[in-house]
Write a protein that holds these residues in place. Structure first.
Motif: not given
Length: 265
Positions: A46-48, A53-54, A109-111, A214-216
């Motif tokens: 998750t975003q945690r 991911l946002a 994208y997230l490596g 809006d930015t993550g």
């Protein structure tokens, strides 16, 4: 009191979608959090752990759930034939694997290695029986079918913050207007139109509320969680919103009348 806004989250922890209405099914809002991201060991992500991911958008198109991965393009999420056991909190769930091109794009994208998984109708994840005695199911949401929040409570919180935040930080399904700030602490049941919702427990908040949708990016001062923790900390944690279980099917729409039943004091 009225329904001010409605949201669905087709993929757990990706950007949500504000909608004018949604149908309820056994899991909650139809299509809500039936998809999820997992790492190589099947553990939910998750975003945690990955606040960026946002920035991955979601959309319901003619072919189903579509995602937009920054710098990688758009992808349709369709369940495949592969199966794997995945973990979401303390639960192990049998899930279907997703499309490899989407897996590759989100991983680039997230490596790190990630994959999409889908909860089919035949998989049953039970809502916490200590909170909800009847045998109810939930998708990949943290624990309950829906989250309801109170706009007046956000307004009161924002009066304490140097920089106001919007309700997307709290990822609700239903936002109610016309109630008093923090009156949700005493809500026992909520009726929207013809559908009743039983309040299961207050929603304890985590570091995800510090991520700017809006930015993550996480707030360097851990707001609004820091301010909330000063006056909204209980035995259930730092509280904002109520987890609820729907007592029937139906359609919810923005503008629907809301009736609240309060706990007896």
């Amino acid at each position: 009191m009225r329904v001010q806004s409605l949201f669905i989250y087709p993929v757990k922890s990706l950007a949500g979608i504000e909608v004018s209405s949604f149908e309820l099914d056994e899991f909650g809002p139809a299509g809500d959090r039936r998809w999820m991201l997992v790492g190589d060991q099947g553990q939910f992500i998750t975003q945690r752990q990955l606040p960026l991911l946002a920035n991955v958008t979601t959309h319901i198109g003619p072919q189903g759930v579509e995602i937009g991965v920054p710098g990688q393009g758009d992808f349709v999420l369709k369940p495949g034939n592969g199966r794997m056991a995945v973990k979401v909190w303390r639960d192990t769930v049998d899930a279907l694997t997703g499309p490899e091109p989407a897996d590759a794009a989100i991983s680039r994208y997230l490596g790190q290695s990630l994959r999409f998984v889908y909860m089919p109708d035949e998989s049953v994840r039970r809502v916490d029986p200590l909170r909800v005695p009847e045998n109810r199911r939930v998708g990949f949401a943290d624990g309950f079918p829906l989250l309801i929040t109170n706009q007046a409570s956000l307004d009161e919180l924002n009066s304490r913050l140097a920089n106001a935040v919007d309700m997307r930080r709290f990822r609700p399904n239903v936002v109610i207007s016309g109630a008093e700030a923090w009156s949700e602490d005493g809500w026992q049941s909520i009726t929207v139109g013809e559908t009743r919702f039983a309040v299961a427990k207050p929603c304890s908040r985590c570091v995800m509320t510090t991520v700017d949708p809006d930015t993550g990016l996480k707030d360097p001062d851990t707001e609004p969680l820091r301010t909330l923790s000063r006056y909204r900390k209980t035995g259930d944690g730092v509280i904002f919103g109520q987890n609820v279980v729907h007592q029937g099917s139906g359609r919810l729409s923005v503008g629907d009348a809301v009736d609240i039943s309060q706990q007896e004091s």
